[in-house]
Write an enzyme that holds these catalytic residues in place. Structure first.
Site, PDB file in Angstrom:
ATOM      1  N   HIS A 114      37.344 -34.675  52.679  1.00 17.03           N
ATOM      2  CA  HIS A 114      37.764 -35.431  53.848  1.00 17.03           C
ATOM      3  C   HIS A 114      37.811 -36.927  53.577  1.00 17.03           C
ATOM      4  CE1 HIS A 114      37.631 -32.294  57.202  1.00 17.03           C
ATOM      5  NE2 HIS A 114      37.716 -31.676  56.046  1.00 17.03           N
ATOM      6  N   SER A 173      43.412 -34.088  51.404  1.00 22.27           N
ATOM      7  CA  SER A 173      43.959 -32.978  50.617  1.00 22.27           C
ATOM      8  C   SER A 173      45.080 -33.440  49.697  1.00 22.27           C
ATOM      9  CB  SER A 173      44.517 -31.900  51.552  1.00 22.27           C
ATOM     10  OG  SER A 173      43.517 -31.387  52.380  1.00 22.27           O
ATOM     11  N   LYS A 216      47.270 -21.615  60.846  1.00 21.69           N
ATOM     12  CA  LYS A 216      47.728 -21.105  59.547  1.00 21.69           C
ATOM     13  C   LYS A 216      46.565 -20.442  58.803  1.00 21.69           C
ATOM     14  CE  LYS A 216      50.557 -22.436  55.609  1.00 21.69           C
ATOM     15  NZ  LYS A 216      51.140 -23.534  54.825  1.00 21.69           N
ATOM     16  N   ASP A 217      45.378 -21.046  58.892  1.00 17.37           N
ATOM     17  CA  ASP A 217      44.199 -20.447  58.260  1.00 17.37           C
ATOM     18  C   ASP A 217      43.835 -19.123  58.921  1.00 17.37           C
ATOM     19  OD1 ASP A 217      43.903 -22.336  56.332  1.00 17.37           O
ATOM     20  OD2 ASP A 217      42.277 -23.439  57.308  1.00 17.37           O
ATOM     21  N   GLU A 274      30.001  -7.694  35.192  1.00 19.46           N
ATOM     22  CA  GLU A 274      30.948  -7.637  36.291  1.00 19.46           C
ATOM     23  C   GLU A 274      32.266  -8.286  35.869  1.00 19.46           C
ATOM     24  OE1 GLU A 274      30.140  -5.442  38.531  1.00 19.46           O
ATOM     25  OE2 GLU A 274      29.844  -6.717  40.278  1.00 19.46           O
TER      26      GLU A 274
END
Lengths: 407, 258
Positions: free
Chosen positions: A212, A216, A240-241, A284
């Site tokens: 922040h 972005s 959108k998320d 894994e």
């Protein structure tokens, strides 16, 4: 600063602790580039996954017994007798794989669009710290069911530290709490597995704080210049998320409900037995590329150093990449090398699951060399030699032009 | 460093011993037959009648050597046994439960909450009765092997396969091409008409085997029916929710140029 609401209670609280102002500032008004594509969904998805892991893990911990004689049966009790215990455990076990899938996509998005470059170096570091913590947490968690792969995976991985000269053996004894993987090992792995996710959560908060502060990155890799370049986070990116979350949950839960053991090893449904070694010990899937790097070096110390180096080297990537242009969209040569780097990582992952011999070993060695060649040599050299495509003037100019064409 | 190398060598050696030694002359892969099971696929569910037949097979044949420690008598009500049947089955065996006032072990009749009666009191007893081999607990067998149901089915139906002439069979072992190393301590136990089913279901050895494999899958994944049923509902919910989110996203984003 004014309170984000006329509600008296909200105002009263906000004057004393500006929590509503902060929320409005960083989750509603937060200016976000208007051109983010769906690759930018994976950060918030990973955050959601962390919350799911902590919540399911909390309820699993209420029913789990960290003792070598009871751990396996306590997990089976969760599966059979705890209400919806099977759901909790399958959500958690598959959730670990999902978390890594999301984070790997998130990291690769950063690589492709140059999100690690100035001024986002610290943001990138914090992400790598989260990734390292996830690797540790995932390993610790895999040991808890105390099946055959838990036990032998723990034995092989902890033994890696014995490769270090002088202190190696002491580190291993200290990790084990004794002279072999046994009850003291399980006893310390459980609280560590419980607490590390909260450390991750803390680093995530700082990661978002750094984000922040520098804002972005975006697919064009150019800075936001005018107000036309950005849109408020809410409602544009919240919705959108949410749409992304819906799609992701369908993918995730398809495994939980129809193939819950897809990512697991059948051997882990056999209780741990120090007297019987499984024919083929594999970690894994999310460790496999690094496991392949480890095994491609004939010398154990060299292998261990190279394996850790493979991740640590990413910390200096912002300075290894000499190009001024962030996004691969405008880097005609490096773009293909970045994609090749991804393919190389997949091949390494495949090799990591195979016995280290013959052709497999050779391919693994070539891919290991390529991994380091890409980061240490090709990345700086291409940055110098490559002629990037011309950058658009602003984020909104190509956007506006494109929508103009469409009309 | 040295101990690391030693460890890897030890693991490699143990692995070689475990897999390769019994095979010796035989390096061929293990046989695996793929069957259609009622519980496979998105809508797959258990066939309760088959599970009950499978339980009968387990009780009459497998339970002579194999324990089933994770299953309790009360669980059998989930495959359609009545409460009275379950109580009677449990009560057929005595279990030790604490000590009496003189300190002697106290025995009582089994209850539905007890686990299925194990054939041997401990590992030593099990090995002593089986020529040194330990019959594994079967509760999770179908999940503890790759392609579990197919593996167990193939294993149980491959005893009569012809043994290669040059195959070196060790004392007390049985040839079985489905088992790693191709020889196994367990002899063939399932034969045609080895079990008679009350519902008159066919009882060739293939039928008996399929029934017991179904039962073993239920003991390994008793939640399967609930899980798949819930999965369908959750997916329908999510599909509708996601579609609505998408519509809303389009609507909200139409307010700006992008």
């Amino acid at each position: 600063m004014s309170a984000p609401s006329n509600n008296k209670v909200v105002k009263w609280v906000d004057d004393r602790l500006p929590i509503f102002t902060m929320m409005k500032h960083s989750a509603i008004d937060y200016p976000t580039p208007k051109n983010l594509n769906y690759w930018w969904n994976f950060g918030s998805l990973a955050g959601l996954m962390l919350v799911i892991m902590i919540l399911t893990g909390l309820f699993l911990a209420m029913n789990y017994v960290p003792h070598t004689s009871m751990a396996f049966d306590s997990v089976e009790r969760i599966m059979r007798d705890v209400n919806y215990g099977w759901l909790l455990r399958y959500l958690h076990a598959n959730g670990a794989s999902m978390f890594f899938i999301l984070v790997y996509i998130h990291i690769f998005r950063g690589l492709y669009y140059g999100s690690y470059k100035a001024p986002r170096e610290v943001l990138w570091w914090l992400g790598l710290v989260i990734y390292l913590l996830m690797m540790a947490t995932g390993f610790l968690g895999y040991v808890l069911p105390w099946g055959q792969m838990s036990f032998w995976g723990a034995t092989v991985i902890t033994n890696l530290f014995s490769a270090f000269p002088l202190v190696g053996e002491h580190i291993v004894t200290w990790l084990w709490g004794g002279f072999s993987v046994d009850n003291p090992t399980l006893n310390r792995f459980f609280p560590l597995h419980f607490v590390l996710p909260f450390v991750i959560l803390g680093v995530v908060v700082v990661h978002v704080w750094a984000l922040h502060s520098v804002k972005s990155n975006n697919p064009l890799g150019i800075d936001m210049k005018t107000p036309q370049d950005s849109i408020p986070f809410h409602p544009y990116y919240t919705i959108k998320d949410l749409f992304g979350i819906g799609l992701f949950l369908m993918f995730y839960l398809a495994f939980v409900f129809w193939a819950p053991n897809f990512f697991g090893e059948p051997d882990n449904y056999i209780p741990a037995n120090p007297m019987v070694t499984p024919p083929h010990i594999v970690p894994e899937w999310y460790y496999l590329p690094f496991y392949a790097i480890l095994r491609s070096v004939p010398d154990k110390l060299g292998g261990v150093l190279l394996m850790f180096g493979a991740i640590l080297i990413l910390f200096v990537l912002p300075w290894l990449d000499t190009s001024k242009v962030r996004s691969c969209k405008f880097r005609p040569i490096y773009k293909w090398f970045t994609i090749l780097f991804l393919v190389n990582a997949f091949v390494l992952g495949y090799i990591g699951a195979q016995p280290a011999e013959g052709t497999m070993l050779l391919v693994g060695q070539i891919c290991t060399v390529w991994y380091f060649l890409h980061l240490l040599v090709l990345t700086p050299v291409i940055g110098w030699l490559e002629k990037p495509k011309p950058l658009p003037e602003s984020i909104s100019s190509p956007v506006v032009k494109k929508s103009g064409e469409a009309v | 460093m040295r101990s690391m190398r030693k460890l890897f060598t030890a693991i490699a050696a143990a692995a070689t011993l475990a897999v390769a030694t019994p095979a010796l002359a035989n390096s061929g892969a293990t046989k695996l037959e793929h069957k259609e099971w009622s519980w496979q696929g998105m809508f797959g569910q258990y066939d309760k009648a088959q599970l009950r037949r499978g339980f009968q097979v387990y009780k009459e044949i497998c339970a002579t050597c194999h324990s089933m420690n994770l299953v309790r008598y009360r669980n059998l009500m989930d495959i359609g046994l009545s409460e009275d049947d379950v109580k009677a089955l449990a009560a057929a065996n005595e279990v030790q439960d604490g000590f009496d006032d003189t300190g002697a072990p106290k025995m009582r009749a089994g209850l539905p909450a007890d686990k299925l009666h194990a054939p041997f009191p401990n590992e030593k007893a099990a090995r002593a009765a089986n020529g040194g081999a330990l019959p594994p607990d079967l509760s999770l067998m179908n999940k503890a092997r790759k392609s579990g149901p197919d593996y167990v089915y193939t294993l149980l139906t491959s005893y009569e396969d012809p043994m290669p002439e040059d195959f070196h069979l060790m004392d007390g072992m049985n040839y079985n091409p489905a088992f790693p190393g191709h020889q196994i301590a367990m002899p063939q136990m399932i034969f045609d008409e080895g079990v008679t089913f009350a519902d008159g279901a066919p009882n060739k050895k293939e039928n008996i085997t399929a029934d017991v494999v179904a039962f073993l899958n239920w003991t390994a994944e008793p939640e399967l029916d609930t899980r798949k049923g819930m999965g369908l509902k959750v997916m329908i919910f999510l599909a509708v929710m996601t579609a609505l989110f998408y519509a809303l996203k389009r609507q909200i984003w139409s307010r700006i140029d992008h």
